[in-house]
Enzyme design. Structure first.
Site, PDB file in Angstrom:
ATOM      1  N   ASP A  92       0.959  -1.213   0.554  1.00 37.90           N
ATOM      2  CA  ASP A  92      -0.405  -0.018  -0.038  1.00 37.90           C
ATOM      3  C   ASP A  92       0.745   1.190  -0.141  1.00 37.90           C
ATOM      4  O   ASP A  92       2.310   1.135   0.297  1.00 37.90           O
ATOM      5  CB  ASP A  92      -0.680   0.076   1.427  1.00 37.90           C
ATOM      6  N   GLY A  94       0.900   4.015   1.618  1.00 38.12           N
ATOM      7  CA  GLY A  94       0.927   3.822   2.566  1.00 38.12           C
ATOM      8  C   GLY A  94      -0.133   5.266   2.363  1.00 38.12           C
ATOM      9  O   GLY A  94      -0.845   6.089   3.725  1.00 38.12           O
ATOM     10  N   ASP A 271      -7.542  -7.657   1.360  1.00 36.04           N
ATOM     11  CA  ASP A 271      -6.687  -7.842   2.001  1.00 36.04           C
ATOM     12  C   ASP A 271      -7.996  -7.601   2.664  1.00 36.04           C
ATOM     13  O   ASP A 271      -8.816  -6.172   2.996  1.00 36.04           O
ATOM     14  CB  ASP A 271      -5.829  -6.438   1.459  1.00 36.04           C
TER      15      ASP A 271
END
Length: 376
Positions: A92, A94, A271
């Site tokens: 990811d 962030g 996820d």
């Protein structure tokens, strides 16, 4: 990275495929365990591979950037070598973590300035240095820097936020194409579709993101406070707009039922921290429903955790034993529960693939959702 579509369900938009990366193949639909700071909490890598059969795991750019830091990761040769994981990794950007720090960050056209939750130091993510950071981490699949719009935002704010995400995507893409992988294997990135719960914004976001999608595409800003029906509605708008040859990643979702409903609408990748976080807190997901392992009803129940499950822990430990470990505050309790939940989530997508290939996913899904959402 390449993607090959292999099967379709006859009664829904569910599909199977294979993602090919330099660190291995990933069968879709797939669930990806979250390894935020370089580990999936409480689980050995050998168990992730051999018992859970995780084909890909996640790392988080925000957390890894702060600790252990880019210098350490560069010296180690990237995250794969640092954490001794030889299968694919997705990072990811962030963005979600940064934008959740509402009181200690500032968003501008240039980027986002934020304070570390560890020591209060100030940092800035821009689309350009976010590419550089994810190159240093070395994930197979990177995410473009975006602003994660709150699920309850009004349309005016959502439109402004989307425009910022689009501008950042264009800069991210330019920097990505100006740079090269650092560790001798290929990297790709997924643009992220935002737009909150507004159909026209989601359509506009999808059309724009597809212009920058070489391999796959992510759907962000869902399961962040909006009603679940709205999430499904946005998927029904977005997924048909995405070409078949691009895998679709629904970020941060969700419950096992959410995953099956997402698969039915054409999503390929998922996820969520739920199986690990909830497991550490005593919640188990099973094919017969959800269990709170601190409940006194399990005190003398010496049956398997999930008689219909396929994880080795289902056939080794009993409900009574696991309850005892939680009541005694033993570390082992969270380890067992985490591994069980991850094995269950991976079994959910595995069974989904079997039924998609068999052509009866839609009818199987409805019955499966009814069973797994009950409380035991």
């Amino acid at each position: 990275m390449k993607f090959k579509l292999t099967d379709r369900d006859r009664g829904s938009d569910a599909r199977c495929g294979v993602i090919f990366t330099d660190h291995g193949e990933i069968e879709t639909p797939i669930f990806m365990p979250v390894g935020t700071v370089g580990s999936v909490k409480g689980v050995y890598h050998r168990d992730l591979k051999d018992d859970i059969n995780a084909e890909i795991i996640l790392g988080n750019t925000y957390h890894l950037y702060l600790r252990p830091g880019l210098d350490t990761l560069r010296k180690a040769g990237g995250l794969h070598r640092f954490e001794a994981w030889d299968r694919p990794i997705l990072t990811d950007s962030g963005g979600f973590q940064v934008f959740s720090l509402t009181q200690i960050r500032k968003i501008t056209e240039e980027g986002c300035t934020f304070q570390s939750h560890i020591d209060g130091s100030r940092h800035t993510f821009t689309p350009e240095n976010n590419v550089d950071t994810q190159r240093t981490i070395g994930a197979d699949i990177m995410m473009a820097l975006d602003e994660c719009c709150p699920g309850d935002a009004d349309e005016k704010y959502a439109a402004k936020s989307l425009k910022l995400t689009q501008n950042w995507l264009e800069r991210f893409d330019k920097r990505f194409r100006e740079t090269e992988p650092l560790y001798g294997y290929d990297q790709t990135y997924f643009p992220i579709i935002q737009g909150c719960v507004y159909p026209e914004l989601r359509k506009r976001a999808t059309e724009h993101a597809l212009r920058y999608s070489d391999c796959g595409i992510a759907i962000g800003g869902l399961a962040v406070g909006e009603p679940v029906e709205k999430m499904y509605e946005m998927l029904e708008i977005v997924c048909p707009m995405i070409p078949d040859e691009k895998p679709r990643y629904l970020m941060g979702v969700g419950t096992p039922a959410n995953i099956l409903e997402g698969i039915a609408r054409g999503v390929d990748m998922f996820d969520c921290v739920m199986p690990t976080r909830n497991g550490r807190n005593g919640m188990l997901f099973t094919w017969n429903g959800i269990m709170n392992m601190r409940n006194a009803k399990w005190e003398d129940d010496f049956s398997e955790l999930d008689p219909e499950g396929t994880s080795f822990v289902d056939h080794t430990y009993t409900k009574a034993y696991l309850r005892h470990l939680f009541i005694a505050k033993e570390m082992f309790a969270g380890m067992i529960a985490t591994e069980h939940n991850l094995a269950f989530y991976l079994d959910v997508v595995r069974q989904a693939r079997i039924h998609i290939k068999g052509g009866d996913f839609a009818s199987w899904k409805d019955e499966a959702v009814r069973k797994i959402t009950g409380r035991l």
